[in-house]
Design a protein around this motif. Structure first.
Motif, short mmCIF file in Angstrom:
data_model
loop_
_atom_site.label_atom_id
_atom_site.label_comp_id
_atom_site.label_asym_id
_atom_site.label_seq_id
_atom_site.Cartn_x
_atom_site.Cartn_y
_atom_site.Cartn_z
N ALA A 1 -12.27 36.07 26.86
CA ALA A 1 -12.65 36.13 25.46
C ALA A 1 -13.78 37.08 25.16
O ALA A 1 -13.86 37.63 24.30
N VAL A 2 -14.89 37.04 26.07
CA VAL A 2 -15.98 37.85 25.77
C VAL A 2 -15.98 39.19 26.31
O VAL A 2 -16.52 40.19 25.60
N LEU A 3 -14.74 39.57 27.24
CA LEU A 3 -14.93 41.05 27.63
C LEU A 3 -14.65 42.08 26.44
O LEU A 3 -15.19 43.13 26.53
N PRO A 4 -13.67 41.73 25.58
CA PRO A 4 -13.59 42.75 24.45
C PRO A 4 -14.78 42.89 23.70
O PRO A 4 -14.78 43.93 23.32
N TRP B 1 -19.35 46.65 22.41
CA TRP B 1 -20.69 46.83 22.64
C TRP B 1 -21.10 47.87 23.42
O TRP B 1 -22.36 48.53 23.18
N LEU B 2 -20.45 48.13 24.50
CA LEU B 2 -20.93 49.35 25.35
C LEU B 2 -20.55 50.74 24.75
O LEU B 2 -21.31 51.64 25.49
N GLN B 3 -19.85 50.80 23.46
CA GLN B 3 -19.81 51.90 23.00
C GLN B 3 -20.73 52.10 21.91
O GLN B 3 -20.88 53.46 21.44
N ARG C 1 -26.88 53.14 26.58
CA ARG C 1 -28.35 53.34 27.25
C ARG C 1 -28.39 51.99 28.34
O ARG C 1 -28.79 52.46 29.50
N PHE C 2 -27.98 50.99 27.94
CA PHE C 2 -27.69 49.90 28.96
C PHE C 2 -26.83 50.22 30.31
O PHE C 2 -27.29 50.05 31.30
N LEU C 3 -25.85 50.66 29.81
CA LEU C 3 -24.59 51.26 31.15
C LEU C 3 -25.33 52.37 31.85
O LEU C 3 -25.17 52.54 33.12
N SER D 1 -24.67 54.59 50.02
CA SER D 1 -25.15 54.15 51.43
C SER D 1 -24.10 53.06 51.78
O SER D 1 -24.34 52.53 53.16
N VAL D 2 -22.94 52.57 51.14
CA VAL D 2 -22.07 51.61 51.41
C VAL D 2 -20.66 52.16 51.83
O VAL D 2 -20.35 53.11 51.01
N PHE D 3 -20.16 52.08 53.11
CA PHE D 3 -19.07 52.70 53.44
C PHE D 3 -18.06 51.60 53.79
O PHE D 3 -18.29 50.42 54.14
N GLY D 4 -16.78 52.01 53.90
CA GLY D 4 -15.71 51.15 54.17
C GLY D 4 -14.21 51.52 53.65
O GLY D 4 -14.18 52.68 52.87
N TYR D 5 -13.29 50.66 53.98
CA TYR D 5 -11.92 51.02 53.27
C TYR D 5 -11.53 50.34 52.15
O TYR D 5 -10.81 50.74 51.56
N HIS D 6 -11.92 49.10 51.87
CA HIS D 6 -11.50 48.37 50.92
C HIS D 6 -12.56 47.71 50.01
O HIS D 6 -13.63 46.99 50.84
N GLY D 7 -12.60 47.81 48.72
CA GLY D 7 -13.66 47.28 47.95
C GLY D 7 -12.98 46.45 46.83
O GLY D 7 -11.88 46.76 46.41
N VAL D 8 -13.89 45.39 46.33
CA VAL D 8 -13.26 44.65 45.25
C VAL D 8 -14.37 44.48 44.06
O VAL D 8 -15.75 44.56 44.39
N VAL D 9 -14.17 44.71 42.86
CA VAL D 9 -14.79 45.06 41.68
C VAL D 9 -14.52 43.73 40.74
O VAL D 9 -13.29 43.51 40.29
N VAL D 10 -15.73 43.17 40.13
CA VAL D 10 -15.58 42.48 38.96
C VAL D 10 -16.66 43.08 38.02
O VAL D 10 -17.90 43.15 38.22
N SER D 11 -16.06 43.64 37.14
CA SER D 11 -16.97 44.54 36.01
C SER D 11 -16.70 44.28 34.66
O SER D 11 -15.54 43.90 34.06
N ILE D 12 -17.68 44.46 33.74
CA ILE D 12 -17.46 44.27 32.46
C ILE D 12 -17.13 45.77 31.65
O ILE D 12 -16.81 45.73 30.43
#
Length: 254
Positions: free
Chosen positions: A15-18, A23-25, A31-33, A46-57
């Motif tokens: 519910a908060v994500l939308p 707000w990010l617009q 400026r925060f972004l 500086s971070v390398f690898g094959y697979h990454g997971v993201v949780v982002s607003i």
């Protein structure tokens, strides 16, 4: 700084994500972004690898523009068109991923807005391989931004429902989950207002250069420690003991 002690009193992450996407617009949100991008770009390089997971607003993968990890997957409660096929619809507290299966996890303000941040962190740490990285970007409660959310209503849009977890508490959680902190940096030392309304103070750049812990945002990078290793006694120590141990001379019977 208070947590939401009763989870039922706060809106869910979905519910908060939308609200955050809108707000990010705004000027303050952009400026925060931008401040978060500056922190992330240097660290992701500086971070390398094959697979990454993201949780982002963020509703777009723009925060990953400097990443050198080959593949990224977003954990999100609902589909976001900009991420395409690089997303899994799932609860942030329950990831459908195998333990120790990814090289990097990026939590971009996820801990700030989920109902149970310690569960999200536990899920994130569980899927990281030994020697892998977890990168966390969040709000710093001991900052002008953390203080202003109590003073001015218009400043609360981005931080209204935020947990504002103290960095020291987060470090304690990571230690219990067998992670060691490699890097900690702060940014955003001014009030959360749109750029151009006041002159950018010179002391903000000085605070960044002096690494003062009062920035509105923090970035923390930690590494999962290697476990289950059996210490091997150095060969040179055995050799040294052999050479220094006195040898008894057997008596001559003649």
């Amino acid at each position: 700084m208070k947590f939401w002690r009763n989870v039922k009193q706060r809106p869910s992450y979905s519910a908060v994500l939308p609200i955050l996407h809108q707000w990010l617009q705004t000027g303050v949100g952009k400026r925060f972004l931008a401040s978060g991008h500056q922190l992330l770009d240097h660290t992701l390089e500086s971070v390398f690898g094959y697979h990454g997971v993201v949780v982002s607003i963020c509703e777009t993968p723009s925060i990953l523009q400097a990443s050198r990890v080959a593949h990224h997957t977003l954990i999100t409660p609902f589909s976001l068109p900009a991420w395409g096929a690089q997303q899994i619809i799932a609860s942030p507290s329950h990831w459908p991923l195998r333990p120790r299966s990814v090289d990097m996890v990026l939590i971009h303000h996820g801990l700030d807005y989920v109902e149970r941040p310690h569960r999200l962190l536990r899920e994130a740490c569980k899927v990281v391989i030994p020697g892998g990285k977890i990168i966390i970007v969040g709000f710093n409660p001991w900052s002008l931004w953390g203080a202003s959310r109590r003073l001015r209503e218009r400043y609360k849009r981005g931080g209204k429902y935020a947990n504002f977890i103290a960095v020291r508490r987060l470090q304690d959680w990571l230690t219990l989950l067998n992670f060691s902190v490699d890097h900690l940096q702060y940014a955003g030392f001014t009030l959360p207002i749109a750029q151009g309304k006041i002159a950018e103070p010179a002391w903000e750049k000085r605070c960044e250069r002096w690494h003062l812990p009062f920035g509105s945002l923090y970035l923390l990078k930690a590494t999962r420690e290697l476990t289950g290793m059996t210490p091997i006694r150095p060969v040179w120590r055995q050799l040294r003991e052999t050479l220094t141990t006195p040898t008894l001379v057997e008596p001559n019977t003649r």
